[in-house]
Scaffold this motif. Sequence first.
Motif, PDB file in Angstrom:
ATOM      1  N   PHE A  21       1.151  -1.491   0.375  1.00 22.24           N
ATOM      2  CA  PHE A  21      -0.081  -0.212   0.343  1.00 22.24           C
ATOM      3  C   PHE A  21       0.515   1.584  -0.266  1.00 22.24           C
ATOM      4  O   PHE A  21       1.874   1.551   0.613  1.00 22.24           O
ATOM      5  CB  PHE A  21      -1.374  -0.106   1.552  1.00 22.24           C
ATOM      6  N   LYS A  22       0.146   2.385  -1.134  1.00 25.93           N
ATOM      7  CA  LYS A  22       1.198   3.624  -0.226  1.00 25.93           C
ATOM      8  C   LYS A  22       0.370   4.324   0.722  1.00 25.93           C
ATOM      9  O   LYS A  22      -0.735   3.748   1.237  1.00 25.93           O
ATOM     10  CB  LYS A  22       0.426   4.468  -1.880  1.00 25.93           C
ATOM     11  N   VAL A  23       1.876   4.421   1.186  1.00 26.20           N
ATOM     12  CA  VAL A  23       1.535   5.830   3.293  1.00 26.20           C
ATOM     13  C   VAL A  23       1.861   6.650   3.015  1.00 26.20           C
ATOM     14  O   VAL A  23       3.321   7.064   2.611  1.00 26.20           O
ATOM     15  CB  VAL A  23       1.700   4.261   4.545  1.00 26.20           C
ATOM     16  N   ARG A  24       1.114   7.066   4.117  1.00 27.98           N
ATOM     17  CA  ARG A  24       1.471   8.935   4.179  1.00 27.98           C
ATOM     18  C   ARG A  24       1.351   8.809   6.122  1.00 27.98           C
ATOM     19  O   ARG A  24       0.028   8.152   7.010  1.00 27.98           O
ATOM     20  CB  ARG A  24       0.035  10.215   3.865  1.00 27.98           C
ATOM     21  N   LEU A  25       2.547   8.472   6.374  1.00 24.39           N
ATOM     22  CA  LEU A  25       2.857   8.633   7.867  1.00 24.39           C
ATOM     23  C   LEU A  25       2.891  10.429   8.691  1.00 24.39           C
ATOM     24  O   LEU A  25       3.914  11.302   7.733  1.00 24.39           O
ATOM     25  CB  LEU A  25       3.955   7.851   8.336  1.00 24.39           C
ATOM     26  N   GLN A  26       1.837  10.391   9.547  1.00 23.01           N
ATOM     27  CA  GLN A  26       1.641  11.807  10.330  1.00 23.01           C
ATOM     28  C   GLN A  26       1.992  12.374  11.613  1.00 23.01           C
ATOM     29  O   GLN A  26       1.443  11.375  12.719  1.00 23.01           O
ATOM     30  CB  GLN A  26       0.903  12.637   9.745  1.00 23.01           C
ATOM     31  N   VAL A  27       3.140  12.589  11.871  1.00 19.98           N
ATOM     32  CA  VAL A  27       3.235  12.355  13.404  1.00 19.98           C
ATOM     33  C   VAL A  27       3.424  13.787  13.951  1.00 19.98           C
ATOM     34  O   VAL A  27       4.433  14.610  13.503  1.00 19.98           O
ATOM     35  CB  VAL A  27       4.814  11.657  13.835  1.00 19.98           C
ATOM     36  N   SER A  28       3.114  14.398  14.983  1.00 21.08           N
ATOM     37  CA  SER A  28       3.501  15.815  15.354  1.00 21.08           C
ATOM     38  C   SER A  28       4.222  16.309  15.525  1.00 21.08           C
ATOM     39  O   SER A  28       5.056  17.132  16.103  1.00 21.08           O
ATOM     40  CB  SER A  28       2.630  15.918  15.659  1.00 21.08           C
ATOM     41  N   ILE A  29       5.350  15.479  16.851  1.00 21.50           N
ATOM     42  CA  ILE A  29       6.424  15.122  17.723  1.00 21.50           C
ATOM     43  C   ILE A  29       7.405  14.175  17.224  1.00 21.50           C
ATOM     44  O   ILE A  29       6.825  13.621  16.615  1.00 21.50           O
ATOM     45  CB  ILE A  29       5.932  14.966  18.853  1.00 21.50           C
ATOM     46  N   ASP A  30       8.994  14.707  16.937  1.00 16.73           N
ATOM     47  CA  ASP A  30      10.086  13.711  16.672  1.00 16.73           C
ATOM     48  C   ASP A  30      10.111  12.805  18.064  1.00 16.73           C
ATOM     49  O   ASP A  30       9.713  13.102  19.037  1.00 16.73           O
ATOM     50  CB  ASP A  30      11.670  13.990  16.818  1.00 16.73           C
ATOM     51  N   GLY A  31      10.765  11.876  18.024  1.00 18.85           N
ATOM     52  CA  GLY A  31      11.619  10.997  19.361  1.00 18.85           C
ATOM     53  C   GLY A  31      10.244   9.707  19.286  1.00 18.85           C
ATOM     54  O   GLY A  31       9.431   9.445  18.593  1.00 18.85           O
ATOM     55  N   PRO A  32      10.584   8.663  20.152  1.00 17.52           N
ATOM     56  CA  PRO A  32       9.768   7.771  20.611  1.00 17.52           C
ATOM     57  C   PRO A  32       8.826   8.200  21.231  1.00 17.52           C
ATOM     58  O   PRO A  32       9.078   8.744  22.433  1.00 17.52           O
ATOM     59  CB  PRO A  32      11.078   7.061  20.722  1.00 17.52           C
ATOM     60  N   LEU A  33       7.868   7.221  20.434  1.00 13.99           N
ATOM     61  CA  LEU A  33       6.346   7.865  21.520  1.00 13.99           C
ATOM     62  C   LEU A  33       6.307   6.934  22.782  1.00 13.99           C
ATOM     63  O   LEU A  33       6.631   5.666  22.407  1.00 13.99           O
ATOM     64  CB  LEU A  33       5.649   8.126  20.314  1.00 13.99           C
ATOM     65  N   PHE A  34       5.404   6.919  23.898  1.00 12.18           N
ATOM     66  CA  PHE A  34       4.645   7.178  24.849  1.00 12.18           C
ATOM     67  C   PHE A  34       5.396   6.529  25.592  1.00 12.18           C
ATOM     68  O   PHE A  34       5.792   5.115  26.221  1.00 12.18           O
ATOM     69  CB  PHE A  34       4.352   5.114  23.874  1.00 12.18           C
ATOM     70  N   LEU A  35       7.120   6.917  26.190  1.00 13.81           N
ATOM     71  CA  LEU A  35       8.253   6.744  26.817  1.00 13.81           C
ATOM     72  C   LEU A  35       7.716   7.327  28.601  1.00 13.81           C
ATOM     73  O   LEU A  35       7.777   6.665  28.988  1.00 13.81           O
ATOM     74  CB  LEU A  35       9.294   7.656  26.565  1.00 13.81           C
ATOM     75  N   SER A  36       6.441   8.385  28.856  1.00 11.67           N
ATOM     76  CA  SER A  36       5.830   8.150  30.132  1.00 11.67           C
ATOM     77  C   SER A  36       5.094   7.321  30.424  1.00 11.67           C
ATOM     78  O   SER A  36       4.878   7.565  31.884  1.00 11.67           O
ATOM     79  CB  SER A  36       5.257   9.519  29.739  1.00 11.67           C
TER      80      SER A  36
END
Length: 365
Positions: free
Chosen positions: A226-241
């Motif tokens: 599939f053709k994919v568009r990834l959008q994320v608002s922040i850099d770095g690994p997520l959910f660490l908190s």
Amino acid sequence: MNFIFRTATSQDLPALLALEEQCFTLDRMTPRSFQWMLSRANASLIVAEAQGHLMGYALLLFHRGTSLARLYSIAISPLGRGQGLGMRLLEQAENNARAHDCAYVRLEVRADNAVAIRLYEKTGYRPFAVVSDYYEDHSEALRFEKRIIQRPEGKVRQVPYYQQTTEFTCGPACLLMAMAALARGRPLARREEVQLWREATTVFMTSGHGGCSPQGLALAAWRRGFKVRLQVSIDGPLFLSGVRSEEKKEVMRLVHQEFCSQLQESAVHQVRSSQLDIHGLLADGGQPLVLISNYRLTRTKAPHWVLVTGCDEDFIYLHDPDIDHSRHREAMDCQYLPVSHEEFQRMSLFGGSKLRASVTLFTQA
């Protein structure tokens, strides 16, 4: 006959149970179910009284975070029939739904209940699905829907529904639905659900198994053509908190770094932005998976993936792969959920970092 309508209380329980006995031979509500509806459920139970007797009730369930209400049950005593009470109970239920900012009411009715079907069709309800083996005697149910706030509707894509089979595979379940929507006839199988989780998991979460990151899901979809568009608002690994152990955090960082390395070698289109253009993505033929805060739906502070199926002037429509049976929900209650644009903007922000993330699939050119 003059009817008085009011909200039920626990004092009505004996009369409600007697009414169940009079009206139904199967699928009766139990004392425990009624008590839960009266005291704990996100619900409205309206009763109609006349001549000192309870003549009928209408039970409405609300789906938190959405603009959807479900008419769970309606009953009219033999003494109250033939006097328009069914229509008036429906009116009362719809008024309560509007008071809860609901624009849609949905219900189920036995396919052989001609009297009830005529009532629903007369009052503006339209059938939109058939559910096999729904009732206790294995008979099918017709699913009806009415938009009680009439405004122009947009196109809602017909998307197959798949219920996540574990508490940690909401992302893979959404990905399965998105791929099946774009590639008709593509199977929705638990084997692939688990495989997708293995490919996309961040390994650790607050407790239990890890969830799936947007980067991992984007890669899994791209690998499947599939053709994919990834959008994320922040850099770095997520959910660490959400993880206390520094050792586990380090593993999550390593997984994220590997995802990023693989993304650089892929054809996934990456965008860093906090603005989600759902209308534009759908207009371009995309099928978006969006990360939300589950708090808006269930009051649990956890990241959760949902699938967008359409939007119009007033609502964004979602498939939620998580069915909460403890709230008397069925699979049909979690499909094409209408969520206001304002509510969707709030729920699609996660955590203190205000993370906004989406993975949108397109058919390969």
